[in-house]
Design an enzyme around this catalytic site. Structure first.
Site, PDB file in Angstrom:
ATOM      1  N   SER A 274       0.737  -1.258   0.076  1.00 56.13           N
ATOM      2  CA  SER A 274      -0.123   0.333   0.202  1.00 56.13           C
ATOM      3  C   SER A 274       0.875   1.227   0.193  1.00 56.13           C
ATOM      4  O   SER A 274       1.459   1.619  -0.912  1.00 56.13           O
ATOM      5  CB  SER A 274      -0.854  -0.252   1.435  1.00 56.13           C
ATOM      6  OG  SER A 274      -1.770   0.841   1.434  1.00 56.13           O
TER       7      SER A 274
ATOM      8  N   ASP B  20      -8.511  -6.089  -5.591  1.00 59.47           N
ATOM      9  CA  ASP B  20      -7.915  -4.513  -4.516  1.00 59.47           C
ATOM     10  C   ASP B  20      -8.895  -3.703  -4.352  1.00 59.47           C
ATOM     11  O   ASP B  20      -9.291  -3.332  -4.700  1.00 59.47           O
ATOM     12  CB  ASP B  20      -6.439  -4.022  -5.170  1.00 59.47           C
ATOM     13  CG  ASP B  20      -5.988  -3.741  -3.841  1.00 59.47           C
ATOM     14  OD1 ASP B  20      -6.685  -2.458  -3.178  1.00 59.47           O
ATOM     15  OD2 ASP B  20      -4.999  -4.046  -3.385  1.00 59.47           O
TER      16      ASP B  20
ATOM     17  N   HIS C  51      -6.508  -6.560  -0.638  1.00 60.77           N
ATOM     18  CA  HIS C  51      -5.310  -5.562  -0.088  1.00 60.77           C
ATOM     19  C   HIS C  51      -5.586  -6.004   1.522  1.00 60.77           C
ATOM     20  O   HIS C  51      -5.721  -5.279   2.328  1.00 60.77           O
ATOM     21  CB  HIS C  51      -6.145  -4.220  -0.105  1.00 60.77           C
ATOM     22  CG  HIS C  51      -5.190  -3.193   0.019  1.00 60.77           C
ATOM     23  ND1 HIS C  51      -4.712  -2.885  -0.690  1.00 60.77           N
ATOM     24  CD2 HIS C  51      -4.737  -1.924   1.225  1.00 60.77           C
ATOM     25  CE1 HIS C  51      -3.422  -1.048  -0.776  1.00 60.77           C
ATOM     26  NE2 HIS C  51      -3.913  -1.624   0.768  1.00 60.77           N
TER      27      HIS C  51
END
Length: 562
Positions: free
Chosen positions: A219, A455, A493
């Protein structure tokens, strides 16, 4: 006079540590065993000697007022809850030039069985806390979890390093960004400062420099990994960048755009409705890769008509369908944002999410909030507030406009008007979209870039776009010699999605750097029940895993296909 005395004290301590390291017998850089005839300085003594030392500003490659070791504590292998073997836990503060800026708080974990190498852990969101350097880095797609039998870097003998990026808070708190130095530290400067602090401390402990240095993050931490390669190429030999927020400026602008649809009257898509949408998408597109296994392996082949899940008449008639206003939210998420200006490195668009091909915005409340009412909680409450709203709102108010009265819900992401130039300044500071990796390539550095197709925070297309720009610059063949790009179907994610894939990425990277073993034929394992244990091949982009027969839970039943 006080400064002079402190410098002399620091020099004396460091000299003593270096001398101690010299007389200790070291089989592998950190082995503290010694023959009976040689004086031994114990690991506990070496650790405690680090407490209170100062790191001079000249030993840190960007402007600071130096750094201080706040504490140094030996953690015994037998201590309760410690599975990492014996190590010295060092906490320190790197001091800013601006008196009003916060310190960078850093942790350096120094294993007694030092293998000569270091892993720098990236952060996430707005950071604000030190990464869990005693755990596992983001080298896979399920946060903090590795496949069975894979030890943490610290247990394997790596020094592990992390920081809060220069402020205290949580991943949803961007209020620090009103200070220029704090913003610059978060944007990327903390990477260099933390690295140099750790290198100084480690040399004081072991008497030698790192043999190899790695950065692993996901991230915003993935963005930091790319910044490490772009801006500090001589500090790192290998990088794993997982679902990186490379175009972080475009990201918050896109999140703000989506928030305006999501939080408009009737626009909120509940977890129940999201589950119905995902089920409809999976039902239509799952088998396009050859097998119905709950994973869309080739999203490019999936063409889903949103009207298939439209509520009769377009109104909200229940959890099994979406109203016209809710379909507008999903369509907004599923289309790119085009800007009336250039972001850093000439970027003019931010890509769409895989909103109709498997992206899972609802498995946890963090992405779109636990409910429409919870989404707007300020300051952000993890698990209730919508990250999309809070992150974009704070970026606008604190990093760009420096005006807490503004709201992202009244802001034009495509055309910021009088704030355009300021958006561009922040973009140049924060985005890791540069394709200039020539120095990193030239010194033999290696990068693993990876992204999940489901994601829910950062669209996979962002990494595809970045890779395509790199391929245009270097050529796909030469690029593959130092950068591998993997898209993992169903992976999200850190949590959610349809395939919580994990593999021992650190070993893959280390073997590539130290032994020249190019990553090939990699297998990734799903760690989420009830499908835990199934495997898939990791296919180097642009390939994807196609089913060719056999047990659909085994990677051997798939081939990487174009």
């Amino acid at each position: 006079m006080r400064t002079r005395l402190r410098s002399r004290r620091t020099s004396a301590i460091v000299s003593a540590l270096l001398a101690a390291s010299a007389v200790a017998v070291s089989g592998c850089g950190g082995n503290d065993s010694a023959s009976p005839n040689i004086a031994v300085v114990t690991p506990a003594a070496k650790c405690s000697a680090l407490a209170g030392i100062t790191v001079p500003a000249g030993s840190i490659g960007l402007p600071t007022k130096g750094a201080t070791v706040v504490s140094a504590t030996l953690v015994a292998a037998t201590d309760s809850g410690n599975n990492n073997g014996e190590y010295c836990k060092v906490l320190g503060s790197i001091h800013p030039v601006d008196f009003n800026a916060p310190d960078i708080r850093a942790e350096v974990d120094l294993p007694t069985n030092f293998n000569g190498k270091v892993v720098h852990f990236g952060g996430g969101g707005f950071d604000g806390t030190i990464a869990n350097t005693e755990g596992s880095p983001a080298d896979g797609f399920l946060s903090g979890v590795e496949p069975a039998g894979v030890s943490t870097p610290l247990r394997r003998g790596y020094v592990t390093v992390g920081s809060d990026s220069g402020h205290e808070g949580n991943v949803l708190d961007g209020s620090f960004a009103t200070n220029d130095e704090a913003l610059a530290n978060y944007a990327g400067d903390h990477i260099k400062m933390t690295h140099d602090f750790a290198a100084y401390i480690a040399k004081a402990r072991y008497g030698s420099d790192f043999v190899h240095s790695y950065f692993i993050g996901g991230s915003s931490g993935g963005r930091q990994g790319l910044i490490a390669a772009q801006r500090f190429p001589h500090d790192y030999d290998g990088i794993i960048s997982t679902y990186p927020a490379s175009g972080i400026t475009g990201l918050w602008l896109q999140m703000g755009r989506i928030s305006r649809s999501l939080l408009a009257p009737g626009g909120y898509v509940t977890p129940a409705k999201g589950k119905a949408l995902l089920a409809a998408v999976i039902k239509q597109c799952d088998a396009l890769d050859g097998v119905a296994d709950g994973i869309i392996s080739n999203p490019a082949a999936c063409v889903f008509d949103p009207t298939a899940i439209r509520c009769s008449g377009g109104g909200d008639t229940g959890d099994s369908c979406l109203s016209d206003v809710q379909l507008n939210t999903m369509t907004t998420a599923g289309t790119p944002l085009n800007f009336s200006f250039n972001l850093a490195n000439g970027v003019q668009t931010f890509p769409a999410y895989n909103a109709f091909t498997g992206a899972d915005f609802w498995s946890v409340g963090l992405a779109w909030g636990a409910s429409a009412d919870d989404a707007l909680i300020e300051p952000g409450v993890i698990g209730k507030s919508a990250f999309y709203y809070t992150f974009s709102n704070d970026m606008l108010r604190f990093a760009v406009a420096r005006d807490p009265a503004l709201s992202i819900l009244n802001f034009n992401s495509a055309n910021p008007g009088s704030l355009t130039s300021r958006v561009q300044v922040v973009s140049a500071l924060m985005d890791s979209t540069s394709t200039d990796l020539t120095q990193f390539q030239g010194r033999g550095g290696k990068i693993i870039l990876q992204h999940g197709q489901s994601d829910q925070f950062i669209p996979a297309q962002l990494s595809i776009d970045y890779y395509d720009r790199l391929a245009s610059r270097f050529g796909q063949g030469p690029l593959s010699l130092f950068l591998k790009f993997y898209l993992v179907p169903g992976a999200a994610h850190g949590v959610g999605g349809q395939f919580n894939g994990s593999y021992d990425g650190l070993t893959v990277l280390d073997n590539w750097v130290t032994k020249g073993i190019e990553p090939k034929n990699l297998t990734i394992t799903d760690l989420a029940p009830p499908t835990a244990g199934r495997t898939r091949p990791m296919c180097e982009y642009p390939q994807w895993p196609k089913y060719v027969g056999g047990d659909p839970n085994l990677a051997a039943s798939f081939v990487c296909s174009n």
